[in-house]
Enzyme design. Sequence first.
Site, PDB file in Angstrom:
ATOM      1  CB  CYS A   1     -11.636   6.404  -9.094  1.00 48.42           C
ATOM      2  SG  CYS A   1      -9.855   6.287  -8.872  1.00 48.42           S
TER       3      CYS A   1
ATOM      4  CG  HIS B   1      -2.880   5.958   3.881  1.00 47.33           C
ATOM      5  ND1 HIS B   1      -3.696   4.854   3.878  1.00 47.33           N
ATOM      6  CD2 HIS B   1      -3.517   6.908   3.159  1.00 47.33           C
ATOM      7  CE1 HIS B   1      -4.794   5.134   3.189  1.00 47.33           C
ATOM      8  NE2 HIS B   1      -4.707   6.381   2.741  1.00 47.33           N
TER       9      HIS B   1
ATOM     10  CG  HIS C   1      -8.207   2.328   0.697  1.00 45.63           C
ATOM     11  ND1 HIS C   1      -8.095   3.680   0.970  1.00 45.63           N
ATOM     12  CD2 HIS C   1      -8.382   1.716   1.895  1.00 45.63           C
ATOM     13  CE1 HIS C   1      -8.197   3.866   2.277  1.00 45.63           C
ATOM     14  NE2 HIS C   1      -8.380   2.694   2.864  1.00 45.63           N
TER      15      HIS C   1
ATOM     16  CG  ASP D   1     -13.232  -1.392  -8.930  1.00 48.00           C
ATOM     17  OD1 ASP D   1     -11.996  -1.266  -8.773  1.00 48.00           O
ATOM     18  OD2 ASP D   1     -14.039  -0.509  -8.580  1.00 48.00           O
TER      19      ASP D   1
ATOM     20  NE  ARG E   1     -11.047   1.364  -8.771  1.00 50.70           N
ATOM     21  CZ  ARG E   1     -11.537   2.069  -7.737  1.00 50.70           C
ATOM     22  NH1 ARG E   1     -10.959   3.200  -7.376  1.00 50.70           N
ATOM     23  NH2 ARG E   1     -12.587   1.628  -7.068  1.00 50.70           N
TER      24      ARG E   1
ATOM     25  CB  CYS F   1      -7.683   3.817  -5.579  1.00 49.15           C
ATOM     26  SG  CYS F   1      -8.418   5.425  -5.670  1.00 49.15           S
TER      27      CYS F   1
END
Length: 131
Positions: A65, A102, A105, A109, A117, A119
């Site tokens: 990704c 932050h 996310h 999947d 996941r 990410c």
Amino acid sequence: MEKLEKTREEWQAMLDPEQYNVCRLKATERPFSGKYNSTKTAGVYHCVCCNEALFDSSTKFDSGCGWPSFYAPLEGSAVVEIRDMTHGMIRTEVVCARCDAHLGHVFPDGPPPTGLRYCINSVCLNLVPRE
């Protein structure tokens, strides 16, 4: 865990502009640009803002990704998941439990055993290699 709180000015003084934009203003680094996207080094990933241990390299996988991906946080309490309805989507934001930085996310999947996941933006992390 004791919560770490700082003023906007204190965060700006301690973080570089990209770290501040991503960690405090919820921006995102460009895909495939982060220093940890392809890293295979064994160790523990810590929050760049408060040094809290967040992810172990043993849970890192290549999701393709463009951001470092993990199938689980280091401990259940290391990160907090928050419903994110920005940008016309419903997602789950991941923030540091100690300082509310932050991080990225989480998506449903990922690989076993969790199917998740996480990410995560490289700019939010510091890798402490195992000796």
